[in-house]
Design an enzyme around this catalytic site. Structure first.
Site, mmCIF file in Angstrom:
data_model
loop_
_atom_site.group_PDB
_atom_site.id
_atom_site.type_symbol
_atom_site.label_atom_id
_atom_site.label_comp_id
_atom_site.label_asym_id
_atom_site.label_seq_id
_atom_site.Cartn_x
_atom_site.Cartn_y
_atom_site.Cartn_z
ATOM 1 N NE ARG A 201 9.202 9.635 -75.246
ATOM 2 C CZ ARG A 201 8.285 8.840 -75.797
ATOM 3 N NH1 ARG A 201 8.672 7.765 -76.476
ATOM 4 N NH2 ARG A 201 7.003 9.102 -75.661
ATOM 5 C CD GLN B 263 4.161 10.528 -78.115
ATOM 6 O OE1 GLN B 263 4.126 11.079 -77.017
ATOM 7 N NE2 GLN B 263 4.591 9.293 -78.270
ATOM 8 C CG HIS C 198 -1.892 6.289 -73.149
ATOM 9 N ND1 HIS C 198 -1.087 7.213 -72.517
ATOM 10 C CD2 HIS C 198 -2.469 5.551 -72.157
ATOM 11 C CE1 HIS C 198 -1.178 7.039 -71.197
ATOM 12 N NE2 HIS C 198 -2.003 6.039 -70.968
ATOM 13 C CG ASP D 270 0.468 11.603 -76.783
ATOM 14 O OD1 ASP D 270 0.018 10.483 -77.061
ATOM 15 O OD2 ASP D 270 1.214 11.817 -75.822
ATOM 16 C CE LYS E 18 3.993 -1.374 -76.945
ATOM 17 N NZ LYS E 18 5.092 -0.435 -77.190
ATOM 18 C CB CYS F 55 -0.289 10.455 -70.592
ATOM 19 S SG CYS F 55 1.332 9.735 -70.460
ATOM 20 C CG HIS G 285 -3.645 10.799 -73.362
ATOM 21 N ND1 HIS G 285 -2.815 11.805 -73.798
ATOM 22 C CD2 HIS G 285 -2.862 9.722 -73.112
ATOM 23 C CE1 HIS G 285 -1.571 11.353 -73.800
ATOM 24 N NE2 HIS G 285 -1.571 10.100 -73.393
#
Length: 645
Positions: free
Chosen positions: A365, A383, A517, A385, A471, A336, A387
């Protein structure tokens, strides 16, 4: 059961909690998820629990999903009773029910052996035979703290201090000589715990911190009857047969190389090919929906993570900072901040919004050594991902589109059943959440509005939101009925403020955008692991790394086999020709073990008539068909993304 579901008739602003076994039972070790009531203050109680307000009350039946968890929670108390009778030096943590059974975290310097587990199970049977009544009692918080401190029960002291306030009454449940700090509910007596088994023991750090004491987590399961218990263990055998780690090795899809480090995945050619198909499909879908594909660095200055809040709220899950020439840097755990910098790189008008950035980005991570599990829990992963930066007026439409996108993704890969959770904040927890209450309330209301408008049933989970916003989590149900957390859609009003994002409104003034997200695979690695287990390695035609295996009966049929291979590849199919000097049945067996959807056998008859003898996965020999007819069938399966075979 004599257990009821109650819901206050007046609205409840925030959940309350009384004991260390309360709340969301299928989250192993997460304190925030274990202590809250359900949305609107809904909770389960037994007949010994006092009702201090007007409530709607519904008695549970054995067929109610929650009823089994009551039995399992009671079984956890039976197990704790047995443990203390056999090993009185043991200190107790918490013992919640889970979707698979129950566990109890305990502290004991000596590790429990397999013989110890057998002894615990045998003593549990004695506790059940004694048919001890579960009795609820209440006492002042200060009395409970004093008693547990005197006994050296450091975990119980923590739970009381963490989840109750000075002046509160705490609830205790007793059976025989055993007493536990607990909210309940329970079955009436230990004799109601009829079918159970102690299954295993594993390590778990106190509070999830490896600097704390090493606990032992003793697992078990319980059912209403022995028939269900037996069916459960048969199902476990099926799960074992589908283990993605075993199939990954058998099918040569991926590996984890200890010489490189734990939790780091090496994608082998066949696994890499499936990954390419997955990622290509996802990128095409993103572009079709108005996303722009971006790429961001794997490492960025620490200062950026301080601004985002990750350096403070998420630091324990990040790799340590690296000191380089000009500053400290950190590997990214999320994409992000990078997408935010792309948005901020040029001025934006309301006409430019929404801006949708998508990236299949590698993130890192720090997972503790005891938590990693094949592809499902790793330290480096990709990911999918995205946004979305939009105006407040656009947010609900964008969230709705993300939910629809998630639904299409999961259906495309063969999943048809889902469960949805809405994770909200705990307004009393100022340590783990940022932002003003009115912003949180507005964000939660927007997510609820989308789910309600789409008629999607969901469960609200207080205290499980991301630190920056609430979320929606979509959990798929696989072929064995297991839940998997993959897709998530998150509302964020905090990061746009932290990074001072702006757009020029229709009024010519500067305004703050809001942000969504979303990750739909969740991670490519985890999604792939779930796919392996869901299909037991027998991937649908469009995903299979080898779609057609070719078996010439003898060397003299190689020329025709190569011609067939060329035709199939020209049609876009993935083909492997076994040209070894081996017997036909051995070649067929090898392709069968590799779970190839189609095996084509070719001899004199097939070569003379431009045909192939077809063996279909799961069905066997289907006889000869023309090569043209087979190509039409195979290509049709790929284009239709059929999950047959």
């Amino acid at each position: 059961m004599v257990v009821a579901r109650v819901k206050p008739l007046k609205p409840v602003s925030a959940p309350t909690s009384e004991g260390p076994d309360a709340g969301h039972p299928d989250s192993e070790g997460s304190e925030a998820s274990m202590y809250g009531a359900a949305a609107g203050g809904e909770r389960l109680v037994d007949l010994s629990a006092p009702l201090t307000e007007d409530v709607a009350l519904e008695l549970l039946k054995e067929t109610d999903e929650a009823s089994l968890k009551v039995v399992r929670h009671s079984a956890a108390h039976v197990m704790a009773t047995a443990i203390l009778e056999l090993f009185p030096e043991t200190k107790l943590g918490h013992g919640p029910a889970t979707d698979a059974g129950f566990f109890y975290d305990v502290y004991r310097e000596t590790p429990f052996s397999e013989d110890d587990l057998a002894a615990i199970e045998k003593r549990m049977a004695d506790v059940v035979a004694r048919d001890e009544t579960f009795v609820r009692e209440e006492e002042p918080r200060e009395q409970g703290l004093a008693d547990y401190e005197k006994q050296g029960e450091f975990m119980k002291v923590h739970f009381i201090e963490r989840f109750t306030k000075p002046g509160d009454e705490i609830s205790l449940y007793k059976n025989g000589n055993f007493t536990d700090f607990c909210r309940g509910p329970h079955v009436p007596s230990t004799g109601r715990v009829k079918a159970f088994k102690v299954t295993s023991v594993a390590g778990a750090y106190w509070l999830g911190d490896e600097k704390n004491q090493q606990l032992q987590r003793i697992y078990g399961t319980a059912f209403f009857n022995s028939k269900d218990l037996e069916a459960h263990f048969k199902r476990l055998e099926e799960i074992k047969a589908r283990d993605h780690r075993v199939l990954g090795k058998q099918l040569d899809l991926f590996s984890i190389q200890e010489v490189a480090g734990a939790g780091l995945i090496f994608w082998h050619p066949k696994g890499g090919l499936i990954r390419k198909v997955m990622e290509d499909w996802m990128r095409d879908q993103c572009i079709r929906r108005g996303y722009q594909m971006v790429f961001t660095p794997h490492i960025m200055r620490r200062e950026l993570w301080k601004v985002s809040g990750h350096d403070g709220y998420y630091a324990e899950n990040m790799y340590p900072p690296m000191e380089l020439d000009d500053a400290e840097y950190r590997l990214k755990p999320m994409n992000c901040p990078g997408h935010i910098l792309i948005y901020k790189n040029s001025p934006k008008s309301y006409r430019d919004l929404p801006q949708r950035y998508a990236e299949l980005g590698n993130v890192y991570r720090y997972e503790r050594s005891g938590t990693m599990h094949g592809l499902l829990r790793v330290r480096g992963f990709t990911q999918d991902d995205a946004h979305i930066f939009c105006t407040p007026e656009q947010i609900e439409g964008e969230i709705a589109a993300c939910v629809e996108f998630a639904d299409e993704v999961l259906h495309a890969f063969g999943f048809t059943e889902f469960k949805v959770e809405l994770s909200t904040w705990d307004p009393k927890d100022t340590k783990n959440y940022v932002g003003k209450a009115e912003h949180w309330e507005g964000a939660v209301a927007s997510l609820k509005k989308v789910l309600d408008a789409k008629g999607i049933a969901y469960r609200e989970i207080p205290g499980e939101a991301a630190f920056y916003g609430p979320k929606i989590d979509i959990k798929l149900v696989d072929v064995l009925g297991r839940l998997w957390q993959l897709s998530t859609v998150q509302f964020d009003f905090n990061l746009p403020q932290r990074f001072e994002l702006e757009y020029t409104g229709e009024d010519g003034e500067k305004h703050r955008p809001v942000m969504v997200h979303r990750a739909l695979f969740g991670s490519v690695e985890r999604f792939f692991g779930v796919l392996i287990e869901h299909y037991a390695g027998a991937f649908p035609m469009w995903l299979a790394p080898v779609q057609v295996g070719l078996v010439p009966i003898s060397e003299k049929h190689l020329e025709y086999a190569n011609a067939v291979k060329a035709r199939l590849e020209a049609a876009g199919l993935r083909v492997e020709l076994d040209a070894r000097n081996e017997k036909m049945n051995a070649k067929i067996r090898e392709f069968t073990l590799q779970k190839v959807p189609f095996v084509l056998v070719m001899g004199d008859k097939e070569a003379a008539s431009e045909a192939v003898s077809v063996r279909t996965r799961g069905k066997g020999d289907e006889g000869s068909v023309s090569l043209d007819a087979f190509i039409e069938r195979a290509v049709g399966l790929v284009k239709g993304q059929g999950v047959a075979l």
